[in-house]
Write an enzyme that holds these catalytic residues in place. Structure first.
Site, PDB file in Angstrom:
ATOM      1  N   HIS A  59       0.655  -1.344  -0.208  1.00 55.17           N
ATOM      2  CA  HIS A  59      -0.162   0.725   0.144  1.00 55.17           C
ATOM      3  C   HIS A  59       0.643   1.280  -0.114  1.00 55.17           C
ATOM      4  O   HIS A  59       0.396   2.389  -0.821  1.00 55.17           O
ATOM      5  CB  HIS A  59      -1.350   0.462   1.030  1.00 55.17           C
TER       6      HIS A  59
ATOM      7  N   ASP B 201      -5.876   5.029   2.559  1.00 57.13           N
ATOM      8  CA  ASP B 201      -6.265   3.911   1.915  1.00 57.13           C
ATOM      9  C   ASP B 201      -7.155   3.267   2.770  1.00 57.13           C
ATOM     10  O   ASP B 201      -7.841   4.240   3.434  1.00 57.13           O
ATOM     11  CB  ASP B 201      -4.693   3.777   2.628  1.00 57.13           C
TER      12      ASP B 201
END
Ligand SMILES: O=c1ccn([C@@H]2O[C@H](COP(=O)(O)OP(=O)(O)O[C@H]3O[C@H](CO)[C@@H](O)[C@H](O)[C@H]3O)[C@@H](O)[C@H]2O)c(=O)[nH]1
Length: 493
Positions: free
Chosen positions: A22, A129
């Protein structure tokens, strides 16, 4: 560090989840926005800030234009408060399942901190995120748009939304009976076994508290899509046009495709790496024929037990193919490695290389000696494999990886499945050595020629997508214009 934004300059906050799969694309994304004159600030912990400053130093072109600078704001990750050792600032540092759970849970508690940072710095947009599901409410309080980043492709975003909306798994009588994912273009068949727990299990009836809590958290990460202003997708139009259109028009989600993000600044990264000592993998590959080596790597999180690792070793040996195999293990002097067949490394000398820990994946995939890739189907890995023109053996484990597998094997036709059947929260489904051997042979044999040329064509399209005028370049432009308009409207109200 500045605390107020320039009058007209757009200022975006990036809140990456602290795990390699990520973090890396989010940094690339911040770089990308900065290259278009947007002021960008990455919010992260001291450990990542430290790594980041090294990356930025080596990849950012020297410039006297202040707009190209990326700011980094750090916060203290609540380790001790959540039962984690001090300094455990990345998911990959959490060495047990319980620690991983605590890490993810700790991430969900950061709402007040984000709130405080938004109040202090007043950015115009928050890119968060999916693990920061609290970010939607916080951004709304500050009257700024929140863009969600899952790191998934359109295909998986579409498939998971269709499953959520139409619950087809409730109409089958067993876990292995297949069903079509309703309304998803392409007649995609799935089974309940392959669905993530967070889509098929009822949180209230899960008897293990940790799994129930994780299921609840993961479910929220999917719900974020419909609560946010829009979704940023690390993909490009030409890769999955049907699903880009379906996501935006059919499912009505605002989204922008701005990838492949790893291609951004690649030249600068290549330059930065030039002159560095060559990794043992690259030396190994330099001595091999084109398309002859199979690269085996299961991302940053996937976990297999010793019996499975042993089976992989035996499957690779039986395939007769040369290979590089990355295993997340540390070698301890004098301690026998139970997961390795007796004498394996000796027998494989010169033919197969085991890397313990971390390998330079992008460089490996791009090496001309690499002919195939055995992957757990993490989206970054698939993008990197496809862009390098390498056919894949798909071995999904967790997360959205079973959806990704369908895209690779059924839609794009650039890979073959190894036969993993069961989604697993922690340890991947067991696959026998014969299946591994067969799949590995297929991606380097005759049959692979067509897959390789399809993948190569995708790689060329990916490069064009991120160049000026390309599909991702243009979608990013459209997004920046829209955000600027929102800023003007907000500033004048
Ligand atoms: O030895 C290694 C291992 C990994 N990588 C890199 O690490 C990244 C791994 O990312 P990915 O392939 O997406 O796998 P995960 O780390 O498992 O990623 C998580 O996050 C992704 C984005 O949300 C999801 O698609 C996955 O399912 C989820 O497991 C890639 O860029 C790899 O190049 C290396 O460079 N060297």
């Amino acid at each position: 560090m500045e605390t107020t934004s320039h009058n007209h300059q757009l200022h975006i906050f990036f809140l990456p989840f602290m795990a390699p799969g990520h973090m890396t694309p989010t940094i690339d994304m911040a770089n990308l926005f900065a290259s278009r004159g947007v002021k960008t600030t990455i919010i992260t912990t001291p450990y990542h800030a430290n790594l980041l400053s090294k990356t930025l130093e080596s990849t950012q072109p020297p410039s006297d234009n202040n707009s190209q600078q990326i700011n980094v704001l750090t916060f203290k990750f609540p380790c001790l408060e959540n039962g984690l050792p001090e300094g455990c600032e990345s998911l990959h540092m959490a060495t047990s399942h319980i620690m991983q759970f605590k890490f993810i849970k700790a991430t969900t508690t950061l709402g007040p901190l984000i709130d405080q940072l938004l109040q202090q710095h007043q950015p115009d947009c928050l890119v968060a995120d999916m693990f920061f599901s609290c970010a939607t409410d916080v951004a709304a309080r500050h009257r700024i748009p929140m863009l969600a980043f899952h790191g998934w492709c359109y295909f998986s975003l579409c498939a998971s939304l269709c499953v959520n909306r139409y619950a087809p798994h409730k109409n089958v009588s067993s876990d292995s009976q297949s069903f079509l994912i309703p309304n998803l273009p392409g007649e995609i068949e799935f089974t309940r076994n392959q669905l993530p727990d967070f889509q098929k299990k009822d949180v209230d009836v899960l008897d293990k508290p940790i799994e129930a809590e994780l299921t609840r958290i993961f479910r929220e990460t999917i719900d974020v899509v419909e609560k946010s202003y829009g979704v940023l997708v690390n993909s490009f139009y030409e890769l999955e046009p049907v699903y880009v259109d379906y996501y935006k028009k059919g499912l009505g989600i605002k989204a922008w495709h701005i990838g492949p993000l790893f291609l951004y600044n690649k030249l600068a990264k290549d330059k930065a790496h030039k002159g560095m000592a060559e990794h043992e993998c690259l030396k190994f590959l330099n001595s091999k024929k084109p398309n002859s080596v199979v690269y085996v790597c299961f991302g940053s999180q996937s976990d297999f037990n010793d019996a499975q690792l042993m089976e992989i070793a035996l499957g690779l040996e039986a395939s007769g193919q040369e290979f590089i195999w990355v295993v997340k293990k540390v070698k301890q002097e004098g301690v026998k490695e139970e997961w390795l067949p007796e004498g394996f490394e000796k027998r494989m000398e010169g033919k197969g290389l085991i890397v313990r820990g971390w390998a330079p994946q992008v460089e490996i995939l791009e090496h001309k000696a690499v002919g195939g890739f055995v992957t757990h189907c993490g989206w970054n890995s698939i993008l990197e494999g496809a862009c390098a023109g390498v056919p894949m053996v798909t071995w999904p484990v967790s997360s959205e990886q079973f959806y990704n597998e369908r895209l690779v094997t059924q839609v794009l036709g650039i890979g073959v499945g190894v036969g993993a059947q069961k989604w697993a929260l922690w340890v991947g489904d067991f696959v026998r050595r014969e299946a591994i051997e067969k799949a590995v042979r297929r991606i380097v044999g005759e049959e692979a020629q067509e897959m390789r040329s399809k993948a190569r064509a995708l790689g060329e399209m990916a490069t064009m997508a991120v160049e000026e005028g390309g599909s991702s370049f243009s979608d990013l432009d459209a997004l920046i214009q829209e955000l600027k308009q929102l800023k003007i409207t907000r500033d004048s109200s």
